[in-house]
Each structure stands twice: as C-alpha cells, then as structure tokens.
Design a protein around this motif. Sequence first.
Motif, PDB file in Angstrom:
ATOM      1  N   LYS A 153       0.824  -1.202   0.000  1.00 56.95           N
ATOM      2  CA  LYS A 153       0.000   0.000   0.000  1.00 56.95           C
ATOM      3  C   LYS A 153       0.864   1.260   0.000  1.00 56.95           C
ATOM      4  O   LYS A 153       1.958   1.275   0.562  1.00 56.95           O
ATOM      5  N   PRO A 154       0.377   2.329  -0.622  1.00 56.87           N
ATOM      6  CA  PRO A 154       1.182   3.553  -0.748  1.00 56.87           C
ATOM      7  C   PRO A 154       1.557   4.204   0.578  1.00 56.87           C
ATOM      8  O   PRO A 154       2.572   4.907   0.647  1.00 56.87           O
ATOM      9  N   GLU A 155       0.775   3.963   1.661  1.00 56.77           N
ATOM     10  CA  GLU A 155       1.131   4.598   2.935  1.00 56.77           C
ATOM     11  C   GLU A 155       2.423   4.043   3.531  1.00 56.77           C
ATOM     12  O   GLU A 155       2.995   4.626   4.454  1.00 56.77           O
ATOM     13  N   TYR A 156       2.920   2.921   2.984  1.00 58.08           N
ATOM     14  CA  TYR A 156       4.180   2.346   3.469  1.00 58.08           C
ATOM     15  C   TYR A 156       5.332   2.575   2.488  1.00 58.08           C
ATOM     16  O   TYR A 156       6.370   1.916   2.580  1.00 58.08           O
ATOM     17  N   ARG A 157       5.147   3.515   1.602  1.00 57.21           N
ATOM     18  CA  ARG A 157       6.192   3.820   0.623  1.00 57.21           C
ATOM     19  C   ARG A 157       7.481   4.244   1.339  1.00 57.21           C
ATOM     20  O   ARG A 157       7.479   5.116   2.212  1.00 57.21           O
ATOM     21  N   GLY A 158       8.584   3.618   0.984  1.00 58.95           N
ATOM     22  CA  GLY A 158       9.876   3.931   1.574  1.00 58.95           C
ATOM     23  C   GLY A 158      10.066   3.427   2.986  1.00 58.95           C
ATOM     24  O   GLY A 158      11.085   3.723   3.620  1.00 58.95           O
ATOM     25  N   MET A 159       9.110   2.650   3.493  1.00 55.29           N
ATOM     26  CA  MET A 159       9.176   2.190   4.887  1.00 55.29           C
ATOM     27  C   MET A 159       9.556   0.723   5.037  1.00 55.29           C
ATOM     28  O   MET A 159       9.938   0.292   6.124  1.00 55.29           O
ATOM     29  N   VAL A 160       9.436  -0.059   3.976  1.00 52.75           N
ATOM     30  CA  VAL A 160       9.606  -1.513   4.085  1.00 52.75           C
ATOM     31  C   VAL A 160      11.028  -1.908   3.723  1.00 52.75           C
ATOM     32  O   VAL A 160      11.551  -1.522   2.675  1.00 52.75           O
ATOM     33  N   GLY A 161      11.637  -2.703   4.574  1.00 50.84           N
ATOM     34  CA  GLY A 161      12.976  -3.212   4.306  1.00 50.84           C
ATOM     35  C   GLY A 161      13.002  -4.722   4.339  1.00 50.84           C
ATOM     36  O   GLY A 161      12.206  -5.364   5.033  1.00 50.84           O
ATOM     37  N   TYR A 162      13.898  -5.298   3.574  1.00 51.73           N
ATOM     38  CA  TYR A 162      14.146  -6.743   3.632  1.00 51.73           C
ATOM     39  C   TYR A 162      15.583  -6.991   3.204  1.00 51.73           C
ATOM     40  O   TYR A 162      16.111  -6.272   2.364  1.00 51.73           O
ATOM     41  N   LEU A 163      16.222  -7.971   3.811  1.00 57.73           N
ATOM     42  CA  LEU A 163      17.600  -8.275   3.436  1.00 57.73           C
ATOM     43  C   LEU A 163      17.624  -8.933   2.066  1.00 57.73           C
ATOM     44  O   LEU A 163      16.687  -9.648   1.687  1.00 57.73           O
ATOM     45  N   ASP A 164      18.691  -8.674   1.334  1.00 60.56           N
ATOM     46  CA  ASP A 164      18.847  -9.170  -0.032  1.00 60.56           C
ATOM     47  C   ASP A 164      18.613 -10.681  -0.071  1.00 60.56           C
ATOM     48  O   ASP A 164      19.402 -11.454   0.472  1.00 60.56           O
ATOM     49  N   PRO A 165      17.539 -11.146  -0.705  1.00 61.96           N
ATOM     50  CA  PRO A 165      17.232 -12.580  -0.692  1.00 61.96           C
ATOM     51  C   PRO A 165      18.171 -13.427  -1.535  1.00 61.96           C
ATOM     52  O   PRO A 165      18.146 -14.651  -1.447  1.00 61.96           O
ATOM     53  N   SER A 166      19.008 -12.792  -2.352  1.00 61.36           N
ATOM     54  CA  SER A 166      19.976 -13.567  -3.132  1.00 61.36           C
ATOM     55  C   SER A 166      21.255 -13.825  -2.350  1.00 61.36           C
ATOM     56  O   SER A 166      22.133 -14.550  -2.827  1.00 61.36           O
ATOM     57  N   SER A 167      21.355 -13.241  -1.135  1.00 54.83           N
ATOM     58  CA  SER A 167      22.575 -13.396  -0.346  1.00 54.83           C
ATOM     59  C   SER A 167      22.290 -13.786   1.098  1.00 54.83           C
ATOM     60  O   SER A 167      22.815 -14.774   1.595  1.00 54.83           O
ATOM     61  N   ALA A 168      21.477 -13.014   1.789  1.00 59.92           N
ATOM     62  CA  ALA A 168      21.202 -13.265   3.199  1.00 59.92           C
ATOM     63  C   ALA A 168      20.112 -14.324   3.356  1.00 59.92           C
ATOM     64  O   ALA A 168      19.094 -14.288   2.669  1.00 59.92           O
ATOM     65  N   PHE A 169      20.316 -15.254   4.285  1.00 60.04           N
ATOM     66  CA  PHE A 169      19.348 -16.335   4.475  1.00 60.04           C
ATOM     67  C   PHE A 169      17.986 -15.794   4.870  1.00 60.04           C
ATOM     68  O   PHE A 169      16.954 -16.250   4.357  1.00 60.04           O
ATOM     69  N   VAL A 170      17.944 -14.811   5.784  1.00 61.00           N
ATOM     70  CA  VAL A 170      16.653 -14.276   6.199  1.00 61.00           C
ATOM     71  C   VAL A 170      15.920 -13.663   5.011  1.00 61.00           C
ATOM     72  O   VAL A 170      14.680 -13.696   4.949  1.00 61.00           O
ATOM     73  N   GLY A 171      16.661 -13.132   4.048  1.00 66.73           N
ATOM     74  CA  GLY A 171      16.023 -12.608   2.845  1.00 66.73           C
ATOM     75  C   GLY A 171      15.362 -13.703   2.035  1.00 66.73           C
ATOM     76  O   GLY A 171      14.230 -13.547   1.539  1.00 66.73           O
ATOM     77  N   TYR A 172      16.059 -14.834   1.910  1.00 67.30           N
ATOM     78  CA  TYR A 172      15.492 -15.970   1.176  1.00 67.30           C
ATOM     79  C   TYR A 172      14.295 -16.545   1.931  1.00 67.30           C
ATOM     80  O   TYR A 172      13.294 -16.937   1.319  1.00 67.30           O
ATOM     81  N   VAL A 173      14.382 -16.591   3.253  1.00 60.53           N
ATOM     82  CA  VAL A 173      13.243 -17.064   4.048  1.00 60.53           C
ATOM     83  C   VAL A 173      12.026 -16.180   3.798  1.00 60.53           C
ATOM     84  O   VAL A 173      10.897 -16.677   3.665  1.00 60.53           O
ATOM     85  N   GLY A 174      12.235 -14.869   3.710  1.00 58.99           N
ATOM     86  CA  GLY A 174      11.137 -13.972   3.401  1.00 58.99           C
ATOM     87  C   GLY A 174      10.498 -14.302   2.064  1.00 58.99           C
ATOM     88  O   GLY A 174       9.270 -14.271   1.914  1.00 58.99           O
ATOM     89  N   ALA A 175      11.340 -14.641   1.085  1.00 59.41           N
ATOM     90  CA  ALA A 175      10.821 -15.004  -0.234  1.00 59.41           C
ATOM     91  C   ALA A 175      10.011 -16.296  -0.164  1.00 59.41           C
ATOM     92  O   ALA A 175       8.931 -16.405  -0.765  1.00 59.41           O
ATOM     93  N   VAL A 176      10.520 -17.289   0.557  1.00 60.90           N
ATOM     94  CA  VAL A 176       9.797 -18.554   0.714  1.00 60.90           C
ATOM     95  C   VAL A 176       8.474 -18.311   1.445  1.00 60.90           C
ATOM     96  O   VAL A 176       7.430 -18.880   1.084  1.00 60.90           O
ATOM     97  N   ALA A 177       8.497 -17.440   2.455  1.00 63.13           N
ATOM     98  CA  ALA A 177       7.303 -17.169   3.245  1.00 63.13           C
ATOM     99  C   ALA A 177       6.219 -16.502   2.406  1.00 63.13           C
ATOM    100  O   ALA A 177       5.066 -16.955   2.397  1.00 63.13           O
ATOM    101  N   VAL A 178       6.557 -15.415   1.727  1.00 60.63           N
ATOM    102  CA  VAL A 178       5.540 -14.718   0.941  1.00 60.63           C
ATOM    103  C   VAL A 178       5.086 -15.579  -0.225  1.00 60.63           C
ATOM    104  O   VAL A 178       3.905 -15.570  -0.598  1.00 60.63           O
ATOM    105  N   ASN A 179       5.989 -16.359  -0.791  1.00 60.58           N
ATOM    106  CA  ASN A 179       5.630 -17.223  -1.911  1.00 60.58           C
ATOM    107  C   ASN A 179       4.588 -18.255  -1.497  1.00 60.58           C
ATOM    108  O   ASN A 179       3.563 -18.440  -2.170  1.00 60.58           O
ATOM    109  N   GLY A 180       4.838 -18.916  -0.351  1.00 63.39           N
ATOM    110  CA  GLY A 180       3.885 -19.910   0.126  1.00 63.39           C
ATOM    111  C   GLY A 180       2.570 -19.285   0.544  1.00 63.39           C
ATOM    112  O   GLY A 180       1.498 -19.833   0.281  1.00 63.39           O
ATOM    113  N   ALA A 181       2.657 -18.110   1.165  1.00 67.74           N
ATOM    114  CA  ALA A 181       1.441 -17.436   1.624  1.00 67.74           C
ATOM    115  C   ALA A 181       0.543 -17.024   0.468  1.00 67.74           C
ATOM    116  O   ALA A 181      -0.684 -16.968   0.613  1.00 67.74           O
ATOM    117  N   LEU A 182       1.145 -16.744  -0.677  1.00 70.17           N
ATOM    118  CA  LEU A 182       0.378 -16.288  -1.836  1.00 70.17           C
ATOM    119  C   LEU A 182       0.111 -17.396  -2.846  1.00 70.17           C
ATOM    120  O   LEU A 182      -0.269 -17.127  -3.986  1.00 70.17           O
TER     121      LEU A 182
END
Length: 339
Positions: A153-182
């Motif tokens: 949503k636009p009210e969170y513009r510039g507010m959301v961060g995530y670690l690089d999913p191609s390098s950091a494990f937590v970033g990849y976990v985020g990708a797996v999480a949102v992928n499964g959730a959707l």
Amino acid sequence: MWKQTLRTAVMALGFTAAALGSLAAQAADNAICYNCPPEWADWGTQLKAIEADTGIHVPQDNKNSGQSLASITAEKSNPVADVVYYGVTFGIQAAEQGLVQGYKPAHWDEIPDGLKDPDGKWFAIHSGTLGFMVNVDALNGAPVPQSWSDLLKPEYRGMVGYLDPSSAFVGYVGAVAVNGALGGSLDDFTPAIEWFRKLQANDPIVPKQTAYARVLSGEIPILLDYDFNAYRARYDDKVNVQFVIPQEGTVTVPYVMSLVANDPHPEAGKKVLDYVLSDKGQAIWANAYLRPVRPGAASPEAQAKFLPDSDYARAGTVDYARMAAAQRAFSQRYANEVN
C-alpha cells in the motif's frame, strides 16, 4: 668473541621458540566463527559466555549466510574458519560441496530428526519465525501492517525493508514465506517474484546484512525479520516495536552450525559447538527469544513474551532440503527479474 656470538644466537633462538610456543598456545585458545554478529540473535552474549566458561576466544564476525558460504568455498584449500553459523539451506549446500566435516556434539541425541545431518555435517541450534518487525513510532501515523498485501500500500512507501534474498538467508526465508502465503511452492516462485516486483514501486530498502539498529533508529520502520529480533527490540532495548505474523501465513526455519573441513583449530571448534548446545548455551538463545533446538530450554518467563500460540499457528515449516535445492534458481530469477 665467537662464543659470545654463539651464546647470543642460541638465546635469540630460544626466545623465538618460546615466543612461537606462546603464540601457538594462544592460537589454540581461539576459534574462528563465520557469521556471528553480536547484534544478531544475541551472539554478543553467547561469545562472551563461551570465552568465560571455556577460555576460547571467538571474534565477532559480521558476514551473512551467503557470504560465509562463499568464504569457506574460496578458502577450501586453506581454511580460515573453524565453525560456521548459517541458515539451514546454506548448511545443506556446504555439506553437499564437501566444505564441512561431520561432528556430533554433546546433546546430539536431543536434536530432533530432520533438524540435523545424519553424519553431523550440520545441525540446528535454534529456530526463528519470520514476520514483520515494526517500529510503531516510525510509521508516521500509519497503522501497523497485518498482511503481505498491506506492505504494497502507498502509505508504506519507503518504509519496508528486507535483506537481499539472493545473499542473506533471512532474505530468502522472506521469499519462501511470501511465496507460500500467496499460493506458490518450492517449485514455483512466481508469486514471490511478482510480489517483490510490486514492492519495488514502493521504494523498499534492501540492505545486505543485519539491519537491526536501523529499525531501532526508525530508518527502516518495517523489516521482514524474525520474531527474536523484534522481541529483543521491544523487551531489551525498550523500543516501541511490534512483531506481526502476517495473516496470509509465514514460515519457521532453523539456523544451523557446522565444523569446517580441515579447520585450523578443530578441538577449539568442537568445544564451541558443544557449548552452544549446552544447557547454558541453549538458555542464552532462549533468553534472546529464539526457539532453542533442545526442548525445555526456554524458561516460562521467556515463553510469556512470545505472541500467542494462535498467532504462531499461521507459521508452518517446509522441506528444508528442497528449500536448499531451490535457492540458487530463485536467487538467479530474483536477480534477473527484480533486482
């Protein structure tokens, strides 16, 4: 004259030998751990406890999981690290590539099956659940997001961060999480790729390494991160942080450790691995709001600070071996289609 010269030379050699012996003794009391940053998972307390109780000094190291795997790969013929800490998928890859050796530490039998390599090439020490770490005071009046769709949503513009999913494990976990959730799967990351592409329009912040301090300062108001970091911020650092398990669902994953193959200080490395699974080592993880791998290590006081079980019911597990096998292809697709 020549006798004096000889005596001087012998004394010098003796001193040198003594000095070398002292250095060797000091080296034996050191162990190098890759990816043990003091701000992450309270490694700072763990490293101090290891030194106090075993005499082994373990320097801090700020690599992430991907950087650690890359380092032990590059150093395979001349290892620098003794032990390495990383997300489970990186541990599986390291074992497959012959970068680590088998070691079954103390309390091996208490680690559940599926959370350890049968030969001891990696084993879980704790786990975390991925969600939103939200600095409420930095939202500028916007409501605390409750879902993956909210973050677009636009009210969170510039507010959301995530670690690089191609390098950091937590970033990849985020990708797996949102992928499964959707609605995606480990064979199809299209929902995650599409979500990340939509998020790019909201100007996300994508650091490569732990961003805990940046959330506390308000620089990153919302970070895809683990429950333990959010609880630490709220209860230890007294920042107005909430942890949100998104309505569509998420995942819980283990973090693991390994003994590096042909490491320079194997006995010290083994003692470090024994320690993190000891009663005291596991209690340190639990007091840092992680789920220790040994059941019963978390005190009732620590458990009371977690979200209710009804919230955690939205967090599932995955086939970690398949998650590891899919990681490289996802990283390439992310680099090509998102980054």
